[in-house]
Write a protein that holds these residues in place. Sequence first.
Motif, short mmCIF file in Angstrom:
data_model
loop_
_atom_site.label_atom_id
_atom_site.label_comp_id
_atom_site.label_asym_id
_atom_site.label_seq_id
_atom_site.Cartn_x
_atom_site.Cartn_y
_atom_site.Cartn_z
N THR A 1 41.99 27.43 41.05
CA THR A 1 41.00 28.55 41.17
C THR A 1 40.88 29.51 41.98
O THR A 1 40.38 30.93 41.32
CB THR A 1 39.43 28.30 40.85
N GLU B 1 42.78 30.69 43.92
CA GLU B 1 43.91 31.67 43.91
C GLU B 1 43.81 32.14 43.13
O GLU B 1 44.61 33.62 43.36
CB GLU B 1 44.80 30.26 44.29
N ARG B 2 43.59 31.73 41.86
CA ARG B 2 43.27 32.52 40.42
C ARG B 2 42.61 33.41 41.27
O ARG B 2 42.77 34.85 40.61
CB ARG B 2 42.63 32.20 39.15
N THR B 3 41.47 33.51 41.66
CA THR B 3 39.86 34.68 41.76
C THR B 3 40.42 35.74 42.58
O THR B 3 40.36 36.60 42.47
CB THR B 3 38.86 33.96 42.62
N ARG C 1 43.68 36.46 43.52
CA ARG C 1 44.37 37.32 42.58
C ARG C 1 44.00 38.48 41.52
O ARG C 1 44.07 39.87 41.42
CB ARG C 1 45.52 36.66 41.81
N THR C 2 43.11 38.08 40.90
CA THR C 2 42.16 39.01 40.09
C THR C 2 41.33 39.52 41.03
O THR C 2 41.77 41.34 40.45
CB THR C 2 40.83 37.78 39.43
N GLN C 3 40.39 38.98 41.81
CA GLN C 3 40.26 40.44 42.91
C GLN C 3 40.93 41.39 42.86
O GLN C 3 41.06 42.53 43.50
CB GLN C 3 39.24 39.28 43.61
N ASP C 4 42.03 40.64 43.86
CA ASP C 4 43.08 42.11 44.72
C ASP C 4 43.53 42.62 43.39
O ASP C 4 44.06 44.32 43.96
CB ASP C 4 44.99 41.60 45.25
N GLU C 5 43.16 42.70 42.32
CA GLU C 5 44.29 43.21 41.21
C GLU C 5 43.10 44.40 40.55
O GLU C 5 43.18 45.39 40.73
CB GLU C 5 44.34 42.95 39.85
N HIS C 6 42.26 43.70 41.01
CA HIS C 6 40.53 44.76 40.29
C HIS C 6 40.35 45.86 41.37
O HIS C 6 40.04 47.30 41.10
CB HIS C 6 39.15 44.47 40.04
#
Length: 73
Positions: free
Chosen positions: A60, A62-64, A66-71
């Motif tokens: 969770t 790592e996914r969070t 990654r999502t923050q980095d994408e945004h």
Amino acid sequence: MPARFLTLADVTEVLNISMPQAYALVRSGELPAIQIGGRGVWRVEAAKLEEYIARMYDETRERTVRTQDEHAG
């Protein structure tokens, strides 16, 4: 001494999930378990459940990130 093995009912309480969800975790191998006796009653080692929970926290996180980095990028 705490119990070494938990029933799937115990797992559903700890994770606050339904019995079908617990069976799915066990059948997929995501949550290691053993079958005991002629009726194939499932048991989950308490330590394996704790490892599963820790792994879910890591995934969770790592996914969070990654999502923050994408945004952000």
